[in-house]
Design an enzyme around this catalytic site. Structure first.
Site, PDB file in Angstrom:
ATOM      1  N   PRO A  45       0.625  -1.125   0.066  1.00  0.00           N
ATOM      2  CA  PRO A  45       0.034  -0.002   0.207  1.00  0.00           C
ATOM      3  C   PRO A  45       0.952   1.322   0.229  1.00  0.00           C
ATOM      4  O   PRO A  45       1.818   1.414   0.740  1.00  0.00           O
ATOM      5  CB  PRO A  45      -0.592  -0.222   1.284  1.00  0.00           C
ATOM      6  N   TYR A  98      -0.464   4.755  13.011  1.00  0.00           N
ATOM      7  CA  TYR A  98      -1.915   5.459  12.976  1.00  0.00           C
ATOM      8  C   TYR A  98      -3.048   4.794  13.915  1.00  0.00           C
ATOM      9  O   TYR A  98      -2.342   4.009  14.889  1.00  0.00           O
ATOM     10  CB  TYR A  98      -2.575   5.061  11.451  1.00  0.00           C
ATOM     11  N   GLY A 124       7.012  -2.070  -2.133  1.00  0.00           N
ATOM     12  CA  GLY A 124       6.394  -0.768  -2.275  1.00  0.00           C
ATOM     13  C   GLY A 124       7.114   0.332  -3.320  1.00  0.00           C
ATOM     14  O   GLY A 124       6.855   0.142  -4.602  1.00  0.00           O
ATOM     15  N   ASN A 138       2.173   1.208  11.482  1.00  0.00           N
ATOM     16  CA  ASN A 138       2.681   2.434  11.088  1.00  0.00           C
ATOM     17  C   ASN A 138       2.441   3.820  11.935  1.00  0.00           C
ATOM     18  O   ASN A 138       2.302   4.805  11.398  1.00  0.00           O
ATOM     19  CB  ASN A 138       2.589   2.853   9.544  1.00  0.00           C
ATOM     20  N   ARG A 190      -2.512  -5.500   8.402  1.00  0.00           N
ATOM     21  CA  ARG A 190      -0.933  -5.025   8.488  1.00  0.00           C
ATOM     22  C   ARG A 190      -0.599  -4.556   9.889  1.00  0.00           C
ATOM     23  O   ARG A 190      -1.232  -3.823  10.570  1.00  0.00           O
ATOM     24  CB  ARG A 190      -0.812  -3.918   7.620  1.00  0.00           C
TER      25      ARG A 190
END
Ligand code: FMN
Length: 345
Positions: A3, A159, A299, A157, A206
């Site tokens: 992503p 969030y 990525g 990550n 993830r």
């Protein structure tokens, strides 16, 4: 394809359009594409021009993308995203962004007026947590309507969901904080809610267990035990995959963090494991051959090599990506990287 936020939904409703269709179609050879993080609600946003998956117009926009990828033989999951405290009042009519606890990550939010310092967010009420769970469910339902093959829950990550997992960002004392089990609770409630609207084996998620010092995330002694608990518990589900990232920076000097994520979690997780971060073809093949992962997500190499899989197959040279156009509007640095065949012609 891992992503990657590309910030091209530069319109009022953050609706994906032709340019997204072209970009993802070019990359259909990936096998499985995981889209850029896409906000599950108006409140979930923290960066300009990122697409959403909560309005009818956004669903219509994504339909074009899924159709294009399917026409060219690919599969595509959408990444469902809530940034939590990595946001700014400028996105919320002056209201505070929300998070598990009122702790400023001291990070940056990419607002319409440029990068701004994050603020101390508002602690979510139980009602707001329940609403967020419903927002993820609604987004998954929309994703099915838009023709996606599945969804990836963005619990990584730094969030929102990652903010719940860590003791340094979650100091709640209710059922969503205070213990490992409580800090992980929201993730499992989201999976359970999403299962109501789509097949369980089309749900991926993830995690980035050793993330430290990035996106405002500070790990501590309870961080890895928390991820161990989460991964063990995921074995109770029949998910599409678990997508793990190797550390984004060197954590070898921190004794409570893990430098080799696939090595630790391969034996713990019984389902399909996807590994990511900093892989080239050789390292990817090595991990697969050694049984450390079932698939590798690439990525940045996909930014500049739309035909990455074909290039790997041929052992062909790769093009370099241009970091300056990762997040800029328009086609430049987005849809204008040629395939090997195009560059030869
Ligand atoms: C431009 C850019 C945008 C990214 N956006 C996201 C995102 O929306 N969601 C996410 O989970 N990771 C995101 N990442 C992280 C990537 O998925 C991946 O973990 C990282 O690039 C390392 O893998 P690589 O070495 O193969 O590039 C982003 C990375 C880049 C370079």
């Amino acid at each position: 394809m891992a992503p990657m936020t590309r910030s091209r939904a530069a319109n009022e409703g953050n609706v994906p359009f032709d340019i997204h269709e072209k970009y993802y179609r070019q990359r259909a050879g990936a096998g499985l594409i995981i889209t850029e993080g896409s906000q599950v609600s108006k409140q979930a946003v923290g960066y300009i021009n990122t697409p959403g998956i909560y309005t009818d117009a956004q669903v219509e926009g994504w339909k074009g993308v899924t159709k294009a990828v399917h026409e060219d033989g690919g599969k595509i999951f959408i990444q469902l995203w809530h940034v939590g405290r990595i946001s700014h009042p400028d996105f919320h009519n002056g209201e505070l962004p929300v998070a598990p606890s009122a702790i400023n990550p001291h990070a940056k939010s990419f607002t319409p007026k440029g990068f701004k310092d994050t603020v101390t967010p508002k602690e979510m009420s139980i009602e707001e947590i329940k609403q967020t769970i419903l927002d993820f469910r609604n987004a998954a339902k929309n994703a099915m309507e838009a023709g996606f093959d599945g969804v990836e829950i963005h619990s990584s990550n730094g969030y929102l969901l990652h903010q719940f997992f860590n003791r340094t960002s979650n100091v709640r004392m209710d059922e969503y904080g205070g213990s490992i089990e409580n800090r992980a609770r929201i993730l499992f409630e989201i999976i359970d809610a999403i299962k109501e609207v789509m097949p369980e084996n089309r749900i991926g998620l993830r995690l980035n267990p050793s993330l430290n010092g990035i996106f405002g995330m500070e790990a501590d002694e309870e961080t890895i035990p928390t991820f161990d608990y989460i991964v063990e518990k995921l074995n109770n589900y029949d998910l599409a995959y678990l997508h793990l990232s190797e550390p984004f920076n060197d954590v070898s000097e921190i004794d409570y963090l893990v430098s080799e994520i696939a090595k630790r979690y391969r034996s713990m997780y019984k389902g399909t494991l996807v590994i990511n971060a900093g892989f080239d073809q050789e390292k990817g093949n090595k991990f697969i051959l050694e049984g450390l992962a079932d698939a590798v997500a690439y990525g940045k190499p996909f930014v500049s090599n739309p035909d990455l899989a074909a290039r790997f197959e041929l052992g062909a040279e790769l093009s370099e990506w241009d970091q300056d156009t990762f997040y800029t509007p328009g086609e430049k640095g987005y849809t204008d990287y040629p395939t090997l065949q195009e560059s030869k012609a």
